[in-house]
Every structure is written in structure tokens, then in C-alpha cells.
Scaffold this active site. Structure first.
Site, PDB file in Angstrom:
ATOM      1  N   LYS A 145       1.219  -1.399   0.235  1.00 20.30           N
ATOM      2  CA  LYS A 145      -0.036  -0.507  -0.085  1.00 20.30           C
ATOM      3  C   LYS A 145       1.176   0.913  -0.169  1.00 20.30           C
ATOM      4  O   LYS A 145       1.807   1.052   0.596  1.00 20.30           O
ATOM      5  CB  LYS A 145      -0.707   0.162   1.536  1.00 20.30           C
ATOM      6  CG  LYS A 145      -2.288  -1.260   1.085  1.00 20.30           C
ATOM      7  CD  LYS A 145      -2.810  -0.701   2.379  1.00 20.30           C
ATOM      8  CE  LYS A 145      -3.487   0.860   2.280  1.00 20.30           C
ATOM      9  NZ  LYS A 145      -3.702   0.367   3.684  1.00 20.30           N
TER      10      LYS A 145
ATOM     11  N   HIS B 120      -0.292   4.553   0.244  1.00 19.10           N
ATOM     12  CA  HIS B 120      -1.624   5.064   1.630  1.00 19.10           C
ATOM     13  C   HIS B 120      -1.391   4.518   3.025  1.00 19.10           C
ATOM     14  O   HIS B 120      -1.310   3.273   3.391  1.00 19.10           O
ATOM     15  CB  HIS B 120      -2.640   5.301   0.640  1.00 19.10           C
ATOM     16  CG  HIS B 120      -3.927   4.291   0.634  1.00 19.10           C
ATOM     17  ND1 HIS B 120      -3.403   3.659  -0.571  1.00 19.10           N
ATOM     18  CD2 HIS B 120      -4.844   3.716   1.447  1.00 19.10           C
ATOM     19  CE1 HIS B 120      -4.535   2.166  -0.444  1.00 19.10           C
ATOM     20  NE2 HIS B 120      -5.786   2.546   0.595  1.00 19.10           N
TER      21      HIS B 120
END
Length: 217
Positions: free
Chosen positions: A103, A105
Site C-alpha cells: 500500500k 497510503h
């Protein structure tokens, strides 16, 4: 070492229809007289029991470890359930697992759970090509932690493309012990105690003679 829990595990897999006997075709195109589908441990009760069997196998093997790691995806519920099962043994074990894709974020990164540190025991259902083990070892070493072993539900004790089984290849390549709750040898031993399953015993024994590898010394 008592093999009682191994026989209990085989009975459990039969009850859950995870272990079935019949005519099946493996990914390698072999005609197998049995099939093991760990994906059928798909409710809370069976997952709890499965985790308890993992704990018994790990404890019986005497492997020293500091935390658990479950490779995505099948290793994720397993590693969480096993950590919970260890609480019943009086031990609070940390665990971690990885994402298939990192990821960029939120918390970011490719790992979820406790930071990888110390001696890390890898948890999976079975070892087929050894790909998830290879990726897990790389992830663990990248954090300067130490992979100390692998634990699986079943060792099929079956040759791969060469003379070694997938488990033996992992042990040889990474110099890690592989702990299994049960092996094909245990399945054969179980079938020998069931007269009503003599035809299954004959079929599995024949398959093992053709594709099997020797038991660990």
C-alpha cells in the site's frame, strides 16, 4: 514421540471432508487416490481445531521461535488462529503477515502485524512449489530477522520435478526444518487401522510407491 495427535488430525480432516479418497488429478497431472483441501477449514470451529493441531505439532517438534509469519493469502487466517491457540498454552505469541501488493497510503508497506524480529516461524497449509516459502524468507531476512522453520498441515511426501519432494527442496535450499501436523506416511498408518478402508490403503500405497519419497530419518 506420541503420534496420537497425528491420527486424531487425520480423523478430523476426514470428518471435515478436507481429506477425501477417490480419483483426483493433481496440478502435475498425476492421478491421485486422495485429495487434501485445506480451504475447507472455513468455519470458526474447524479453524480453532486446526490451529490447536498446529500448536501440538510445533510443540512436539521442539522448534525455538519468537514470532509467527503467515504468507498471503492462506497463511493469514492460519497465523492468527495459531497465535490465539498458543494463548491456551500459556504463551502470547506475536504474528505478522504480508500483503500481495504494497500500500502507498494509510500505514503503507507490505507487512501487517508485529514487526518481524528475532526467530520467525513461517506458517502455511501445504508446500507445493515452495514459492510462498521463498518469498517469506526474503521478506524476513530483509528486516534482519531470522527464519527458523516452516510449519504446514500436510506433507504429501511426493516427488516434484526431480527426486526430492517440495518439503525436502525447501529444507535443502533454505536449511530450515519443516514441521507438518501429518504426512502421507501418517495417512497410510491410519488407513492400516481401518479394515473398511483397505481399498483406499491399497490405492494410496501404490501411489506412494510410484511418486513418494522416503520418510525423514
Amino acid at each position: 514421540m506420541s503420534v496420537d495427535f497425528r491420527h486424531e488430525f487425520i480423523q478430523f480432516t476426514l470428518t471435515q471432508k478436507v481429506l477425501c479418497f477417490g480419483e483426483y488429478t493433481t496440478k502435475a497431472g498425476r492421478h491421485s487416490p486422495y485429495f487434501f483441501n485445506a480451504g475447507l477449514f472455513h468455519d470458526g470451529h474447524s479453524l480453532r481445531q486446526l490451529a490447536q493441531f498446529y500448536v501440538k505439532a510445533i510443540v512436539a517438534a521442539g522448534v525455538e521461535f519468537d514470532m509467527l509469519f503467515g504468507p498471503a493469502y492462506k497463511g493469514i487466517p492460519l497465523v492468527a488462529a495459531i497465535a490465539i491457540a498458543f494463548v491456551d498454552e500459556g504463551r502470547n505469541v506475536k504474528y505478522s503477515f504480508n500483503r500481495k501488493e504494497e500500500k502507498d497510503h494509510g500505514e503503507g508497506g507490505g507487512l501487517i502485524g508485529a514487526p518481524l524480529e528475532g526467530r520467525v516461524l513461517i506458517v502455511d497449509d501445504v508446500i507445493s512449489a515452495g514459492t510462498s516459502v521463498r518469498e517469506s524468507v526474503q521478506l524476513i531476512k530483509a528486516t534482519h530477522a531470522v527464519p527458523c522453520g516452516v510449519t504446514v498441515a500436510l506433507d504429501r511426501m511426493e516427488r516434484g520435478t526431480a527426486e526430492l519432494s517440495a518439503v525436502q527442496e525447501v529444507e535443502q535450499q533454505f536449511h530450515l526444518p519443516v514441521i507438518s501436523i501429518a504426512t502421507l506416511e501418517d495417512i497410510v498408518a491410519y488407513l492400516k487401522t481401518k479394515k473398511e478402508m483397505s481399498s483406499n490403503l491399497a490405492a494410496v500405497s501404490k501411489y506412494r510407491e510410484r511418486y513418494g519419497v522416503a520418510a525423514h530419518a
